[in-house]
Design a protein around this motif. Structure first.
Motif, PDB file in Angstrom:
ATOM      1  N   ILE A 354       0.937  -1.109  -0.014  1.00 45.61           N
ATOM      2  CA  ILE A 354      -0.140  -0.020  -0.059  1.00 45.61           C
ATOM      3  C   ILE A 354       0.967   1.084   0.049  1.00 45.61           C
ATOM      4  O   ILE A 354       1.470   1.611   1.135  1.00 45.61           O
ATOM      5  N   VAL A 429      -6.227  -1.111  -1.044  1.00 46.85           N
ATOM      6  CA  VAL A 429      -6.024  -2.129  -0.247  1.00 46.85           C
ATOM      7  C   VAL A 429      -6.535  -3.535  -0.369  1.00 46.85           C
ATOM      8  O   VAL A 429      -6.248  -4.656  -0.235  1.00 46.85           O
ATOM      9  N   LEU A 440       3.039  -7.674   3.753  1.00 50.35           N
ATOM     10  CA  LEU A 440       2.251  -6.441   3.363  1.00 50.35           C
ATOM     11  C   LEU A 440       3.187  -5.267   3.910  1.00 50.35           C
ATOM     12  O   LEU A 440       3.422  -5.141   4.884  1.00 50.35           O
ATOM     13  N   ALA A 442       2.662  -1.679   4.392  1.00 51.10           N
ATOM     14  CA  ALA A 442       1.660  -0.685   4.570  1.00 51.10           C
ATOM     15  C   ALA A 442       2.111   0.873   4.983  1.00 51.10           C
ATOM     16  O   ALA A 442       2.470   1.084   6.029  1.00 51.10           O
ATOM     17  N   PRO A 445      -1.515   3.535   5.747  1.00 45.35           N
ATOM     18  CA  PRO A 445      -2.863   2.813   5.071  1.00 45.35           C
ATOM     19  C   PRO A 445      -3.917   3.251   5.264  1.00 45.35           C
ATOM     20  O   PRO A 445      -5.009   3.409   4.454  1.00 45.35           O
ATOM     21  N   ILE A 461      -6.135  -5.844   8.092  1.00 45.12           N
ATOM     22  CA  ILE A 461      -4.429  -6.113   8.558  1.00 45.12           C
ATOM     23  C   ILE A 461      -4.722  -7.037   9.674  1.00 45.12           C
ATOM     24  O   ILE A 461      -3.951  -7.892   9.694  1.00 45.12           O
ATOM     25  N   VAL A 471       3.665  -7.877   8.487  1.00 42.32           N
ATOM     26  CA  VAL A 471       3.592  -6.386   8.208  1.00 42.32           C
ATOM     27  C   VAL A 471       4.430  -5.482   8.186  1.00 42.32           C
ATOM     28  O   VAL A 471       4.782  -5.450   9.850  1.00 42.32           O
ATOM     29  N   LEU A 473       4.705  -1.680   8.802  1.00 35.77           N
ATOM     30  CA  LEU A 473       3.666  -0.475   8.762  1.00 35.77           C
ATOM     31  C   LEU A 473       4.286   0.646   9.190  1.00 35.77           C
ATOM     32  O   LEU A 473       4.978   0.977  10.127  1.00 35.77           O
TER      33      LEU A 473
END
Length: 542
Positions: A354, A429, A440, A442, A445, A461, A471, A473
């Motif tokens: 993302i 997303v 992922l 992100a 996001p 998520i 993830v 983030l």
């Protein structure tokens, strides 16, 4: 009464002077959708007036109409008591209306002075008169702007103040601020709000668009709520809670990003070892943008990276995606060295992303939604079958994403540019989560999305994390970082300088570390009773 509905005309406060802005019966239609319908808003002079609503509610269209970027199909606009008609932003600027967009409109390689005077050279020239005027405005409103500083050397908060100064320089008396706190840490938000109070004290008017309801309630004098293209109510900030405002906006409670259960395993998914990346600046000087970056994300783990934008987060994402070649270091995905693997292969091997800038890196704005669903996954099912694209399957899956992720659109053949920012984000997303990624990335996001969409993205998520998703983030929303992350690291000037326990750290402490004020392991202030199990006393970290 706490909340006031607007079945017809909203009540107008009695005033001996004209209102700064009055919008009456504003209606705007686009093919297949009515963006605004019979909107009524009155903005009192010398106030901060907040405009809130879910994604696709029509806020951006309404402000584009007020700023002369769109013409209404029906309705009237009055500025300072006089009815006006704007054909372009120049007309709005001439009547004292300025707009600071969510995505800054600054040229990095120019100075503050050059950015401010660009396009307005006739006002005060480009030399000493302009410099004097910039200093005068900066001092009057407490902006602290240095005219000869290069924009590329400024932090996000300073860039925003330059944008505000730009519109004041052009004579704006009413400022439209679109998501002004989206990329600011708590201390910078406080400073911005001090600036807004200075503006208000000098008689200027601010129209404040935001999805952060707590901030809206702390800074606004009046609040107008828009839902599905029309005004549905007003709220008094002095007696309204974020929960009540969220319910008026989207009919649901304010969501929380808090993740209570741990799903972290001991199986590494992404290992970043001693990564170093350099770049050459305009003066030919080589500098490190990533320096000795080292971390591991396990299956079922969310690793949060906190940092003021411009400290290496973007370069880290690009390095992991293969968009930049490492100077040194090793990247390992699920046990496989991907340091030299092309970007497409990394995507096929299970990396979803993302991107931080959905317009530049996430969408083809002039392409229809079903083509954007294929973007980045052209070789994967359901988009392709063997060596050929499967357009029928791709279109069908786009319909599914629109339905499951509540993307507000009249159909999948409209362009991505026709969607609101939040609905664009939900499409991205949905696209990335539809390929069951192993990792992922992100980046911001939920930037620019409403509370309902926030809750949905957080839930997606969390659910994927429970199923083993790793993830990375990156977010400017510190509550989001603290609430979703299992592990927190702080990035400053291309290095990971500190780590923190999400269970104990506060947004204020994290924000302080992001400015370089702290390093090492961050701890919450000690409790007065001296808890024996406190990790500061030799206990075990989370």
């Amino acid at each position: 009464m706490l909340l006031h509905s607007c079945p017809g005309e909203c009540a107008i406060k009695a005033s001996s002077s004209p209102h700064a802005v009055e919008l009456r019966g504003i209606t705007k239609r686009f093919p297949g959708v009515v963006a605004n319908h019979d909107i009524d808003i009155t903005v009192a002079r010398g106030t901060v007036h907040a405009l809130v609503g879910e994604n696709g509610a029509g806020k951006s269209t309404l402000m584009k109409i007020l700023y002369g970027m769109q013409k209404p199909d029906e309705g009237t606009i009055a500025v300072d008591g006089e009815q006006v008609s704007f054909s372009n932003p120049g007309d709005a600027i001439a009547r004292g209306i300025g707009m600071v967009h969510q995505h800054f409109m600054l040229a990095d390689y120019l100075t503050v002075l050059e950015n401010v005077v660009l396009g307005s050279e006739k006002l005060y020239g480009i030399g000493d008169r302009a410099r004097t005027k910039i200093k005068e405005i900066s001092d009057a409103y407490g902006l602290g702007i240095r005219p000869d500083a290069h924009v590329e050397d400024l932090g996000v908060a300073d860039r925003q103040r330059v944008e505000i100064l730009k519109v004041l320089y052009r004579g704006a008396r009413t400022l439209i601020l679109d998501e002004p706190t989206a990329v600011l840490v708590p201390q910078e938000v406080d400073a911005l709000f001090d600036n807004l109070r200075e503006l208000k004290a000098e008689g200027l008017t601010v129209i404040f668009i935001s999805h952060k309801l707590g901030e809206v309630l702390s800074v606004a004098d009046d609040i107008t709520v828009i839902r599905r293209g029309t005004t549905v109510g007003t709220a008094d900030p002095a007696s309204t809670t974020p929960k009540q405002l969220a319910e008026l906006m989207v009919g649901s409670e304010l969501p929380s990003p808090e993740t209570r259960e741990s799903t972290v395993t001991d199986v590494p998914m992404l290992q970043v070892k001693e990564v170093r990346l350099t770049a050459t600046d305009p003066d030919g000087v080589v500098r490190a943008v990533l320096d000795s970056i080292d971390f591991t994300i396990h299956k079922g783990e969310v690793l949060g990276i906190a940092g003021v934008e411009g400290n290496g987060q973007s370069e880290l994402v690009e390095a992991i995606m293969g968009m930049r070649h490492l100077d040194t270091g090793v990247l390992t995905l699920d046990g496989q060295d991907i340091s030299q693997t092309p970007t497409r292969k990394r995507r096929e091997d299970g990396i979803g992303v993302i991107p931080e800038d959905r317009h530049r890196h996430g969408l083809l704005l002039e392409a229809p939604l079903w083509e954007n669903r294929i973007l980045g996954h052209v070789t994967e099912k359901p988009n392709s079958r063997g060596s050929f694209l499967d357009l029928k399957a791709a279109r069908a899956d786009t319909e599914r994403i629109v339905r499951e992720y509540d993307v507000r659109t009249p159909g999948i053949d409209v362009t991505a540019a026709s969607l609101s920012g939040g609905n664009q984000q939900k499409l991205i997303v949905g696209r990335e989560m539809s390929h069951n990624p192993k990792l992922l990335i992100a980046a911001h996001p939920t930037r620019g999305v409403d509370v309902g969409a926030q809750a949905q993205i957080w839930d997606q998520i969390r659910e994927a994390r429970r199923e083993g998703l790793a993830v990375l983030l990156i977010s400017a929303d510190l509550d989001e970082l603290i609430g979703l992350s299992d592990t927190l690291r702080v990035m400053y000037r291309g290095r990971l300088v500190a780590d923190a326990d999400p269970a104990t750290i506060t947004p204020e402490e994290l924000g302080s570390a992001m400015t370089g004020a702290a390093s090492g392991h961050l701890e919450a202030p000690a409790e007065s009773d001296g808890d024996a199990d406190d990790p500061r006393d030799g206990g075990e970290d989370r």
